[in-house]
Design a protein around this motif. Structure first.
Motif, PDB file in Angstrom:
ATOM      1  N   SER A  88      -9.154 -41.109  -7.491  1.00 53.85           N
ATOM      2  CA  SER A  88      -8.061 -41.100  -8.468  1.00 53.85           C
ATOM      3  C   SER A  88      -7.656 -39.687  -8.863  1.00 53.85           C
ATOM      4  CB  SER A  88      -8.478 -41.872  -9.725  1.00 53.85           C
ATOM      5  OG  SER A  88      -9.648 -41.325 -10.308  1.00 53.85           O
ATOM      6  N   GLN A  89      -8.512 -38.717  -8.657  1.00 53.53           N
ATOM      7  CA  GLN A  89      -8.224 -37.340  -9.066  1.00 53.53           C
ATOM      8  C   GLN A  89      -7.693 -36.508  -7.908  1.00 53.53           C
ATOM      9  OE1 GLN A  89     -11.559 -34.708 -10.159  1.00 53.53           O
ATOM     10  NE2 GLN A  89     -10.562 -34.384 -12.135  1.00 53.53           N
ATOM     11  N   LEU A  90      -8.466 -36.398  -6.832  1.00 56.60           N
ATOM     12  CA  LEU A  90      -8.072 -35.532  -5.729  1.00 56.60           C
ATOM     13  C   LEU A  90      -6.925 -36.114  -4.919  1.00 56.60           C
ATOM     14  CD1 LEU A  90     -10.822 -34.312  -6.565  1.00 56.60           C
ATOM     15  CD2 LEU A  90     -11.245 -33.845  -4.152  1.00 56.60           C
ATOM     16  N   ALA A  91      -7.049 -37.407  -4.558  1.00 60.65           N
ATOM     17  CA  ALA A  91      -5.990 -38.036  -3.757  1.00 60.65           C
ATOM     18  C   ALA A  91      -4.689 -38.119  -4.545  1.00 60.65           C
ATOM     19  CB  ALA A  91      -6.438 -39.421  -3.306  1.00 60.65           C
ATOM     20  N   SER A  92      -4.785 -38.491  -5.829  1.00 63.46           N
ATOM     21  CA  SER A  92      -3.562 -38.608  -6.628  1.00 63.46           C
ATOM     22  C   SER A  92      -2.923 -37.233  -6.853  1.00 63.46           C
ATOM     23  CB  SER A  92      -3.859 -39.282  -7.969  1.00 63.46           C
ATOM     24  OG  SER A  92      -4.706 -38.484  -8.768  1.00 63.46           O
ATOM     25  N   TYR A  93      -3.725 -36.195  -6.986  1.00 66.82           N
ATOM     26  CA  TYR A  93      -3.161 -34.848  -7.140  1.00 66.82           C
ATOM     27  C   TYR A  93      -2.332 -34.467  -5.914  1.00 66.82           C
ATOM     28  CZ  TYR A  93      -2.807 -29.782  -7.370  1.00 66.82           C
ATOM     29  OH  TYR A  93      -2.320 -28.485  -7.368  1.00 66.82           O
ATOM     30  N   ASP A  94      -2.879 -34.707  -4.729  1.00 74.46           N
ATOM     31  CA  ASP A  94      -2.145 -34.376  -3.511  1.00 74.46           C
ATOM     32  C   ASP A  94      -0.843 -35.162  -3.412  1.00 74.46           C
ATOM     33  OD1 ASP A  94      -3.885 -32.458  -2.549  1.00 74.46           O
ATOM     34  OD2 ASP A  94      -5.117 -33.891  -1.459  1.00 74.46           O
TER      35      ASP A  94
END
Length: 345
Positions: free
Chosen positions: A233-239
């Motif tokens: 939820s953090q890294l993938a959503s940031y990208d």
């Protein structure tokens, strides 16, 4: 007379022939030099094109150092640690303990001073060095191997890569997470129940000596599940948010875009991980054996479904700034790396 005439004709024709021969010998090297110069000049655009192509290919396959994520997360942790401490205290609140974030902050300052807001900082840094270095490093490595700038990964693929990275990070950083929760919650316990770890290394040694190596993996499954959900939820959503902002808004790849994308990623991460975070904190802080089923049953019996988002506001107030700081520091690492390596933006 004929002999004289013949003799005179011989010398008169010889100088003319020698001049032509000399001119030809001079003209030939000059022509070769001109042709070589033209050849060299015509080759320059090819070299330039090759260099440009090489730079573009380097842009598409930049391998950043594995430790960048851990470094950026550690820097962010020094900024947001007090918020993390307040979140843990609210999740572990019992009896007459303050129910609000501001009340908890005042309670900590009143009883432990300003430095009390940084209880357990050494364990928090150890956690980032292990957990965040692993999850960021694996995620970025997978992205480098399976995606390019011309063919970015789809959202489901990013989630899959982030989930795998998160599980690995949760396993590697579990012992540091146990120490982090215990040291943050310690001051809220009655004096007789406090562990009083001096720092993370002292806590690690005492855990091993008093509880055995199994204590390193206390709550490892809820922690790994949380790490997977957090990373997805953090890294993938940031990208994804960063890609959307650059493609569909006037924003470019700059600080404003990094701030906006990381803020949205923080909202997504806090919402997804809040229920898992509550269970993980309860399991890790327990001294005896407590299964996940027992903890869930106890939480539901006491608070109903509201337990799932207990401490969501302080969780977001911690995750929001932490996510923003982490990705801004990370993008700063990347920019500096490109500058040092001479890679074009």
């Amino acid at each position: 007379m004929q002999a004289v005439t013949t003799g005179l004709e011989g010398p008169s024709s010889s100088p003319s022939d020698s001049k032509q021969t000399a001119a030809a010998s001079v003209t030939k090297p000059a022509a070769q030099a001109i042709m070589e110069k033209q050849t060299t000049t015509s080759d320059k655009p090819v070299v330039a094109a090759t260099t440009t192509k090489t730079k573009k290919s380097k842009q598409q396959t930049i391998h950043y150092p594995f430790w960048f994520g851990g470094s950026a997360s550690s820097m962010a942790a020094t900024v947001t640690h007090p918020l993390d401490l307040v979140k843990v205290r609210l999740q572990m609140r019992t009896g007459d303990a303050p129910k609000t974030m501001s009340g908890t902050v005042l309670h900590i300052i009143r009883h432990n001073g300003i430095t009390g807001l940084y209880n357990g900082l050494s364990a928090s840094l150890l956690r980032q060095i292990t957990y965040s270095t692993t999850r960021f490093g694996i995620y970025e490595e997978l992205k480098t191997r399976f995606t390019t700038k011309d063919h970015p990964a789809s959202f489901p693929l990013l989630i899959a890569m982030a989930t795998v990275s998160g599980v690995a990070g949760g396993l590697v950083g579990n012992v540091a997470d146990v120490l982090n929760v215990r040291m943050q919650h310690d001051a809220a316990l009655p004096p007789a129940q406090r562990r009083n770890y001096a720092h993370a290394i002292d806590g690690l040694a005492r855990m091993t000596r008093e509880e055995g190596f199994r204590s390193w993996f206390r709550g490892v499954w809820p922690n790994s599940a949380r790490a997977a959900a957090m990373t997805a939820s953090q890294l993938a959503s940031y990208d994804v948010f960063k890609r959307i902002l650059i493609r569909h808004t006037p924003l470019e790849d700059n600080l404003a875009t990094h701030f906006s994308a990381s803020f949205l990623a923080g909202v997504a991460a806090a919402t997804v991980t809040s229920p898992i975070d509550v269970v993980k904190t309860r399991v890790m802080s327990a001294s005896g054996k407590s299964s996940i089923g027992q903890v869930l049953g106890s939480l539901y019996a006491q608070e109903g479904v509201r337990w799932m988002f207990k401490g969501w506001v302080p969780s977001f107030l911690r995750l929001g700034p932490q996510t923003i700081c982490t990705f801004i520091f990370l993008e700063g690492h990347r920019k500096m790396y490109k500058k040092v390596k001479g890679i074009e933006e």
